[in-house]
Design an enzyme around this catalytic site. Structure first.
Site, PDB file in Angstrom:
ATOM      1  N   GLU A 137      42.970  56.857  39.083  1.00 36.80           N
ATOM      2  CA  GLU A 137      42.362  55.979  40.076  1.00 36.80           C
ATOM      3  C   GLU A 137      42.310  56.687  41.432  1.00 36.80           C
ATOM      4  O   GLU A 137      43.281  56.629  42.199  1.00 36.80           O
ATOM      5  CB  GLU A 137      43.191  54.701  40.224  1.00 36.80           C
TER       6      GLU A 137
ATOM      7  N   SER B  99      36.560  50.764  41.572  1.00 32.92           N
ATOM      8  CA  SER B  99      35.192  50.242  41.681  1.00 32.92           C
ATOM      9  C   SER B  99      34.387  50.401  40.388  1.00 32.92           C
ATOM     10  O   SER B  99      33.181  50.632  40.419  1.00 32.92           O
ATOM     11  CB  SER B  99      34.465  50.891  42.860  1.00 32.92           C
TER      12      SER B  99
ATOM     13  N   HIS C 162      50.709  52.249  40.816  1.00 34.53           N
ATOM     14  CA  HIS C 162      49.437  51.891  41.449  1.00 34.53           C
ATOM     15  C   HIS C 162      49.479  52.314  42.922  1.00 34.53           C
ATOM     16  O   HIS C 162      50.519  52.191  43.582  1.00 34.53           O
ATOM     17  CB  HIS C 162      49.185  50.391  41.324  1.00 34.53           C
TER      18      HIS C 162
ATOM     19  N   GLU D  53      48.498  50.935  45.503  1.00 29.79           N
ATOM     20  CA  GLU D  53      48.918  49.884  46.445  1.00 29.79           C
ATOM     21  C   GLU D  53      50.433  49.782  46.505  1.00 29.79           C
ATOM     22  O   GLU D  53      51.003  49.508  47.566  1.00 29.79           O
ATOM     23  CB  GLU D  53      48.269  48.548  46.041  1.00 29.79           C
TER      24      GLU D  53
ATOM     25  N   LYS E 267      45.737  41.852  40.343  1.00 29.39           N
ATOM     26  CA  LYS E 267      46.430  41.978  41.636  1.00 29.39           C
ATOM     27  C   LYS E 267      46.929  40.598  42.096  1.00 29.39           C
ATOM     28  O   LYS E 267      47.272  39.770  41.254  1.00 29.39           O
ATOM     29  CB  LYS E 267      45.510  42.641  42.664  1.00 29.39           C
TER      30      LYS E 267
ATOM     31  N   GLY F 228      38.619  49.389  45.251  1.00 29.64           N
ATOM     32  CA  GLY F 228      38.199  48.260  46.077  1.00 29.64           C
ATOM     33  C   GLY F 228      37.169  48.592  47.140  1.00 29.64           C
ATOM     34  O   GLY F 228      36.912  47.789  48.030  1.00 29.64           O
TER      35      GLY F 228
ATOM     36  N   ASN G 140      43.335  44.352  36.068  1.00 28.63           N
ATOM     37  CA  ASN G 140      44.434  44.229  37.032  1.00 28.63           C
ATOM     38  C   ASN G 140      44.031  43.173  38.058  1.00 28.63           C
ATOM     39  O   ASN G 140      43.224  43.432  38.943  1.00 28.63           O
ATOM     40  CB  ASN G 140      44.659  45.594  37.703  1.00 28.63           C
TER      41      ASN G 140
HETATM   42  P1  PGA Z   1      39.001  47.950  41.808  1.00 23.75           P
HETATM   43  O1  PGA Z   1      40.563  48.221  41.584  1.00 23.75           O
HETATM   44  O2  PGA Z   1      38.375  47.900  40.437  1.00 23.75           O
HETATM   45  O3  PGA Z   1      38.921  46.649  42.530  1.00 23.75           O
HETATM   46  O4  PGA Z   1      38.470  49.096  42.598  1.00 23.75           O
HETATM   47  C1  PGA Z   1      41.037  49.004  40.532  1.00 23.75           C
HETATM   48  C2  PGA Z   1      42.523  49.037  40.564  1.00 23.75           C
HETATM   49  O5  PGA Z   1      43.098  49.021  41.670  1.00 23.75           O
HETATM   50  O6  PGA Z   1      43.191  49.069  39.518  1.00 23.75           O
END
Ligand code: PGA
Length: 252
Positions: A169, A215, A97, A99, A11, A175, A9
């Protein structure tokens, strides 16, 4: 047998020239990789989907979108429809997601509409679920995830549900550099599979791919992916460098 999957992903990262370079590097590296019953999915920003599809055509990965609006067309300025994704032959789309839930206020009900709109065009939702830190601290993580699945997915007919991929997640892991422990991932993935079994039966539950995200990187992927019920990963930050991403793919 269920598919093992690593999905990247991206983003809102990379300008076009950087995206082209990254995709080409990943495609070249994947030429030399053979992992049985596994799929690599790249989810770049929507502007790059067509370019990604062109590369994917001659390579070992498939392409997913990061977002969709739940109507085929209409006066929705700035949005992208499932019909548009379908015409590009995009196979997957991320839905739910954290976000999108947080910054764009996407509700269970709105996510349900996205899931339906995608499945109508045979695009598989990669449905994200996961609890906030205070919810985990309050011991509510299992019920939070249960509700997310029930409210946005469990209305589906069994044949529709069989096209869904779920990504667990935990929001506190996204992140942050703090991934879920093997134990935390294992028990939540088992919980999700059990809920799916209760709703759709053993066979559907056994065939469902459940990815871990948050992460996940080249250092921890192998251990996380080795947990029962963890069928791969949804990778954010670590999907932005070809070398690291390929190491994660090789951890499957
Ligand atoms: P990250 O994000 O690996 O940067 O923690 C995962 C995601 O949001 O899908």
């Amino acid at each position: 047998m269920r598919k093992r999957i690593v999905a990247g992903n991206w983003k809102m990262n990379k300008v076009f020239s950087e995206a082209e370079t990254l995709i080409t590097e990943i495609a070249d590296a994947l030429d030399n990789v053979e992992i049985e019953n596994a799929e690599v999915i790249l989810c770049p920003p929507a502007l790059y989907l067509e370019m990604a599809m062109d590369v994917a055509f001659e390579s070992n990965f498939t392409v997913g979108a990061q977002n969709v609006y739940p109507e085929d067309s209409g006066a929705y300025t700035g949005e992208i429809s499932p019909l548009m994704l379908k015409e590009l032959n995009v196979d997957y789309c991320i839905v739910g997601h954290s976000e999108r839930r947080k910054y764009f206020g996407e509700s269970h009900e709105f996510l349900l509409r996205k899931v339906d709109a995608l499945l109508k065009h045979d695009i598989s939702p990669i449905f994200c679920c996961g609890e906030l830190l205070p919810e985990r601290e309050a011991g509510e993580h299992f019920s939070v995830v249960k509700r997310q699945l029930e409210e946005s997915l469990f209305h589906l007919a069994p044949d529709e549900f069989s096209k869904v991929v779920i990504a667990y997640e935990p929001v506190w892991a996204i992140g942050t550099g703090v991934n879920a422990s093997n134990e935390q991932a294992r028990e939540m993935h088992a919980h999700i599979r059990k809920l799916v079994k209760g709703k759709y039966g053993l066979e559907t539950a056994e065939n469902l791919s459940i990815l871990y995200g948050g992460s996940c990187n080249a250092k921890n992927a192998a251990e996380l992916f080795a947990q029962p019920d963890v069928d791969g990963g949804l990778i954010g930050g670590a999907s932005l460098k070809a070398e690291e991403f390929i190491k994660i793919v090789l951890s499957l």
